[in-house]
Design a protein around this motif. Sequence first.
Motif, PDB file in Angstrom:
ATOM      1  N   VAL A  49       0.815  -1.221   0.000  1.00 39.05           N
ATOM      2  CA  VAL A  49       0.000   0.000   0.000  1.00 39.05           C
ATOM      3  C   VAL A  49       0.846   1.268   0.000  1.00 39.05           C
ATOM      4  O   VAL A  49       0.585   2.200  -0.764  1.00 39.05           O
ATOM      5  N   ILE A  50       1.868   1.315   0.856  1.00 35.30           N
ATOM      6  CA  ILE A  50       2.650   2.531   1.028  1.00 35.30           C
ATOM      7  C   ILE A  50       3.859   2.556   0.094  1.00 35.30           C
ATOM      8  O   ILE A  50       4.331   3.625  -0.277  1.00 35.30           O
ATOM      9  N   GLY A  51       4.334   1.375  -0.298  1.00 35.12           N
ATOM     10  CA  GLY A  51       5.504   1.318  -1.163  1.00 35.12           C
ATOM     11  C   GLY A  51       6.809   1.200  -0.398  1.00 35.12           C
ATOM     12  O   GLY A  51       7.866   1.577  -0.903  1.00 35.12           O
ATOM     13  N   TRP A  52       6.739   0.667   0.838  1.00 36.61           N
ATOM     14  CA  TRP A  52       7.962   0.441   1.592  1.00 36.61           C
ATOM     15  C   TRP A  52       8.877  -0.474   0.795  1.00 36.61           C
ATOM     16  O   TRP A  52       8.436  -1.329   0.030  1.00 36.61           O
ATOM     17  N   SER A  53      10.152  -0.347   1.031  1.00 34.14           N
ATOM     18  CA  SER A  53      11.143  -1.190   0.372  1.00 34.14           C
ATOM     19  C   SER A  53      11.162  -2.567   1.026  1.00 34.14           C
ATOM     20  O   SER A  53      11.016  -2.690   2.241  1.00 34.14           O
TER      21      SER A  53
END
Length: 127
Positions: A49-53
């Motif tokens: 959802v957030i695009g964390w690595s």
Amino acid sequence: MPLLIGHTAMVLHYLFFAYVVLGGFLSWKWPRMFWPHLMVAVYALGIVVIGWSCFLTDIENWSRAHTGREVMENGFIDFHITGVLYPEEHLMTSRFVIAGIVACAYAGAVWRRYRRGPVTAPEPVSG
């Protein structure tokens, strides 16, 4: 060596994905597994959802770059799973199904916990 590291990261990715989807059911048998799975599920949700690595994606991409293979532009799920386990046009449907599976696992864990009743201390032995 980079190829072995990349393949290991890919296998760990599949295991991580399986744990995210099905790991909540482990808490039915072992209630202490609820919290570790919740942390992993929140991390996975943050990736989607957030695009964390994802460190496994970073490792696999490093391996791919060092062995002349195609780098995963959009991550592990888009590269290895979408279009393989489900059609590309059903990406959102698959996400809702996975969320439903996790929610059912958690609901079952809570139901089993409260069905057992409160945890009480053992009666002292008088002698």
